[in-house]
Structure formats: C-alpha cells, structure tokens
Enzyme design. Structure first.
Site, PDB file in Angstrom:
ATOM      1  N   LYS A  64       0.795  -1.238   0.000  1.00  0.00           N
ATOM      2  CA  LYS A  64       0.000   0.000   0.000  1.00  0.00           C
ATOM      3  C   LYS A  64       0.829   1.292   0.000  1.00  0.00           C
ATOM      4  O   LYS A  64       0.466   2.259   0.659  1.00  0.00           O
ATOM      5  CB  LYS A  64      -0.945   0.012   1.209  1.00  0.00           C
ATOM      6  CG  LYS A  64      -1.986  -1.065   1.215  1.00  0.00           C
ATOM      7  CD  LYS A  64      -2.843  -1.034   2.458  1.00  0.00           C
ATOM      8  CE  LYS A  64      -2.114  -1.552   3.676  1.00  0.00           C
ATOM      9  NZ  LYS A  64      -2.994  -1.839   4.809  1.00  0.00           N
TER      10      LYS A  64
ATOM     11  N   ASP B  12      -5.772  -5.755  10.587  1.00  0.00           N
ATOM     12  CA  ASP B  12      -7.074  -5.062  10.595  1.00  0.00           C
ATOM     13  C   ASP B  12      -8.248  -5.999  10.278  1.00  0.00           C
ATOM     14  O   ASP B  12      -9.352  -5.826  10.813  1.00  0.00           O
ATOM     15  CB  ASP B  12      -7.089  -3.827   9.684  1.00  0.00           C
ATOM     16  CG  ASP B  12      -6.596  -4.096   8.267  1.00  0.00           C
ATOM     17  OD1 ASP B  12      -6.077  -5.189   7.998  1.00  0.00           O
ATOM     18  OD2 ASP B  12      -6.732  -3.193   7.425  1.00  0.00           O
TER      19      ASP B  12
HETATM   20  C1  BGC Z   1      -2.095  -5.880   3.777  1.00  0.00           C
HETATM   21  C2  BGC Z   1      -3.005  -6.563   4.772  1.00  0.00           C
HETATM   22  C3  BGC Z   1      -4.099  -5.626   5.206  1.00  0.00           C
HETATM   23  C4  BGC Z   1      -4.830  -5.047   4.011  1.00  0.00           C
HETATM   24  C5  BGC Z   1      -5.957  -4.102   4.379  1.00  0.00           C
HETATM   25  C6  BGC Z   1      -2.916  -5.241   2.660  1.00  0.00           C
HETATM   26  O1  BGC Z   1      -2.066  -4.488   1.837  1.00  0.00           O
HETATM   27  O2  BGC Z   1      -1.189  -6.786   3.222  1.00  0.00           O
HETATM   28  O3  BGC Z   1      -2.266  -7.007   5.883  1.00  0.00           O
HETATM   29  O4  BGC Z   1      -4.986  -6.312   6.045  1.00  0.00           O
HETATM   30  O5  BGC Z   1      -3.912  -4.368   3.181  1.00  0.00           O
HETATM   31  O6  BGC Z   1      -5.528  -3.034   5.130  1.00  0.00           O
END
Ligand code: BGC
Length: 497
Positions: free
Chosen positions: A203, A238
């Site tokens: 992200k 989360d």
């Molecule tokens: C992460 C997860 C996370 C999700 C939502 C993803 O990029 O790898 O761990 O739960 O984003 O936030």
C-alpha cells in the site's frame, strides 16, 4: 470442488445500512444500484474495446478464480509458503465473549491514517462504557522513511493522547500497565499473540530496514523513548480486528474482510484442518489471516495492470490487491485513458500533462463520475477538467465512464469471487449455509463503504457463484471502524493480568 450451482439473483442495498442480505426476486426495487454506464458503440474505439474484452469476468471464469483461491488457501494451510496466500496463524484462538472488563487501548497503523483509541469495557451487561479516539494522517515522508521516524511519530501521538485522558471516564486498575491491541495492517509473520516480524510492506509504504524485524519491539523501543509505560498485549491485522470487533456484537460473524486502500480477508478455521499447525492434537478454532492480496493465479491482467505493477514499490507482489483495492483502481483508469489519448480515442491533439501524473485520479473520483446522471455528464466534465485540465466533449465523457465501469466491475466481481472462496472454505468444515445458518462477513474499508457500483458488482458475483439457496443465509455487514474495538478486546482477552 464446487458446493453450489450458478444462478443470478438480485440484491437490495438499503440506503442507511450498507450491508446486504438476500432478497427474493420480486422485491427488486429502485434502490438497486445500477451501473452508470451509458451504451455507446465502441467499434470506433479499439483500445477501449480490447480493454473491456480483456477485463471480462463471466461467471464460469469467476468460478475458476474462486477455485484457484481455495487451492492456494489449502496449500498455504498445509505448509508455510505453500501457495500465494500466506494463511498466517494469528494466535487468536479465543474471540471476544462480551465479558471483557477494564481499560484497554488500540493503535491502528495501516493506511494513510493512524488511529489511537481508548475503550473502557464494562463486562456482559455494560459492554463499551466509554470510548475515545483520535485520527491523524501519516505524513507521506514517514511512509518511506526510517522505522525510528515512523514509530517515534506513533509513540509521540500516543503519549499526547494518554496525557489528555479524562480520569472520570477511563479508569485503569491500580498496579496495572496500560495494555494495547496494536493493529498493524501489513503482512506479518506472527510468532505469538504479541509479537511478529514484518514480511513485506504494501500500500505505498516502504520504511527502510524493517522487513524481518519484530514490529512490536520497534513500537516498544519508541514508547520507552517517549517515557510511555504501556504494553502491547495483542498484535493484530485489521481484518482480524474487524472480525473480533464484529463478533463482540454478533455471534454469527465468521469472517472479516477489508476493501479499502488495501484488501484482506480473515476467517475462523478449525485447528484440526490446518496441517502446518505444530500442535497437531489441538482442537477448537483459530483465526487465519489469509493475506489474499498476494493471490496471483488466473487473474485477467492487462498491459495496464502489468505496467502499473512494474512501476510500483512492490513489483510482482499483491497482484490481486492491485486489481481490487481502492489504492489502484484510479491509477489503472488513468493508464487506460492515457493510452486511449495516444491512440486518438480521447481528448483531441494536445497532451494533457496531468494525464501523465501517476495516481492523479482516485477511486472516489471514479465513483463520482459513475454517479453522474445528467444528460450531458456535466460532473464528469468538471472532474476531468479539475484533475487533468482537459476539456472533454460528451463522447469523451462517455468513454471515460465506460473505462471506470470496466475497472470497477472487474474489481468488484473479483472481490466477490474471493469472498465466495472464503465462505466455501468455512462451509467445508461447518456446513453452516447448507444447514440454513446465518453467516456474517464483517466488512470494512472505504471502497466498500463509498462505492455503490463496486458493492453491487461484488454482491452480484457472490450470488452468481453461491446460488440463491446458499446466498440467502449470507450477510455482508458493514462494520465501520470496528477493528480498533476488536484490537482493544483482543488486548483484554490476552491481558497479562
Ligand atoms: C495488507 C493486509 C491488510 C490489508 C488491508 C494489505 O495491503 O497486506 O495485511 O490487512 O492491506 O488493510
């Protein structure tokens, strides 16, 4: 193996609660959110036509996706690294019962925002007696800086928050440390309920030198430096927090799904169905964090997806996330529009410079354009002008909306296939749906919350794959911001006192 037959079926979204349950066909109403796409012959638009064909997700294809996801889930449960999905053991064996008492904290780091919350729990009768939270945006430079900077920032904000606590509303029992549930929304190899090492960033985060490090130790160090005598009692994803927080209010919650900046799914699994679990004799259930964003098989990836991935901070990784989550939908659209411009299908002759800026358009802009119901698509025109500084005629506006719809439809339908894979996995062990038991998927994330067309596509796919008879027992429940409560509850469940 497929448990279901294919059948299309309508759903109704009620405007107030963004959740859905199955509704019999004759009750299909005006509330049903329809795509805002206007038909236009695309024969004069080869780039657009090819893109639409490449993105198609007919039901049999979605079934293949759901089956491939299920295979990867099984492979990841069998052995560490067995498939694309990490299938992380979370050490969350006990979900909140409602009896939790005391003062607990939640820290939430996972997207562009960072949140801190205090929760005074009053047991079965009183439940949440008081809660207070603060949200701050993470400065962009901290997302790609050093771990000392990132965790120093978090600890200082936490210290400010605790200093402002009202003693009347929040009561810490004497002799106890303040205990934290730390929601860290990135893939973590969990080593116990209160520790885990970062596998990789996602992200848009890329904090240096942290991969392989214990994230709780990083937070502890920073807290110590800020003179904070607090303790992390639970480290949670989360998705896990969402599942736990939602389960506190509803015993039928079996999975937590996030559709926001990033995406993930966590669910309740039988321990004896997890070959990689070391203690083979264990019985009961545990929560699995699938990290489904890492799925990569049989996805309809176009040249635009491939190029976006190549230029991302994590090339080759989280390919499913890059097709279905909020961070990427706008960027895929931008790349298609640029290509259409170059092919003479959009925006005239002179290069709209802003069309070359990565991530210039966001998923919320796509949504606003899809919701434009005016005859001349005037909001589409002004959004395109504001973002790309282009004057778009009606034909161009229509084409842009078609591109948005294509990307959002593909994303929503692939997300629906993912949820079906999770539900069928749960079904394998529990037979809940076949025995008519209500089964709730707790859902959080801005993409699901604020994008009606995306939601509709996701729900359509889910019913197409599951079939009416099973789908009528599935409830997708929008549980906004419940992961903080879930993390605080898990800190309570795993308290050292
Ligand atoms: C992460 C997860 C996370 C999700 C939502 C993803 O990029 O790898 O761990 O739960 O984003 O936030």
């Amino acid at each position: 193996m497929s448990l279901i037959t294919f059948a299309a079926s309508p759903l109704v979204i009620t405007p107030t609660v963004r959740s859905f349950t199955f509704t019999p066909p004759h009750r299909r109403s005006n509330h049903t959110v329809m795509s805002a796409v206007r038909s236009e012959t695309t024969s004069t638009c080869p780039v657009l036509t090819k893109f639409q064909n490449d993105c198609a997700t007919p039901t049999p294809f979605l079934r293949e996706v759901a089956n491939a996801l299920a295979d990867d889930m099984q492979a990841g449960l069998a052995v560490h690294g067995g498939g694309d999905l990490e299938m992380i053991l979370t050490y969350v064996d006990a979900l909140p019962s409602g009896k939790e008492e005391g003062l607990f904290y939640a820290l939430d780091l996972g997207g562009t925002n960072f949140r801190v919350r205090s929760v005074q729990l009053g047991g079965e009768e009183e439940r949440v007696v008081a809660t207070k939270s603060e949200q701050l945006s993470i400065p962009q430079k901290l997302m790609i800086g050093t771990s000392e900077e990132l965790f120093g920032f978090i600890a200082s904000k936490l210290a400010d928050f605790v200093a402002k606590e009202e003693p009347g509303r929040f009561r810490l029992e004497q002799g106890r440390k303040r205990e934290i549930g730390f929601t860290f929304s990135f893939p973590v190899h969990q080593t116990s309920i209160d520790s885990g090492t970062l596998i990789k960033w996602t992200k848009g985060f890329n904090v240096s030198g942290m991969e392989g490090k214990n994230v709780v130790a990083c937070l502890n160090e920073a807290m110590e430096e800020h003179g904070l005598d607090m303790r992390v009692s639970a480290l949670v994803n989360d998705g896990v927090g969402t599942l736990a927080g939602a389960r506190y209010w509803d015993k039928d919650v079996m999975a937590g799904v996030i559709l926001g900046t990033g995406t993930n799914a966590c669910y309740v699994e039988q321990k004896n169905a997890i070959p990689k679990l070391q203690n083979k004799s264990s019985s009961g259930t545990t929560i699995i964090n699938t990290e489904w964003g890492g799925f990569s098989k049989c996805l309809p990836r176009t040249i635009f997806d491939q190029e976006m991935d190549k230029e991302s901070l994590n090339p080759g990784e989280h390919l499913y996330e890059k097709m279905i989550s909020g961070m990427y939908l706008g960027e895929i659209v931008r790349r298609v529009l640029l290509h259409m411009f170059k092919a003479g299908e959009l925006f005239g002759q002179s290069v709209p410079v802003k069309l070359c800026t990565p991530f210039a358009i966001k998923s919320q802009d796509l949504c606003k354009m899809q919701e434009d119901n005016t005859d001349d698509l005037s909001s589409v025109g002004s959004i395109l002008y504001n973002i790309f500084e282009v004057e778009a005629d009606l034909k161009a506006r229509r084409r842009v909306v078609e591109v948005c719809d294509t990307v959002v439809k593909r994303g929503g339908r692939l997300a629906g296939a993912g949820i079906v894979a999770i539900l069928e996995r749960i079904e394998r062990e529990t037979k809940r749906l076949t025995s008519g038991q209500r089964t709730v998927v707790a859902m959080d994330g801005a993409l699901y919350e604020r994008y009606p067309q995306y939601r509709q596509y996701m729900q359509d796919a889910l019913v197409e794959l599951l079939g009416d008879d099973l789908a009528r027992h599935v409830h997708i429940k929008h549980t906004k911001d419940v992961s903080g409560l879930g993390a605080a509850l898990l800190a309570a469940t795993n308290s050292i006192y």
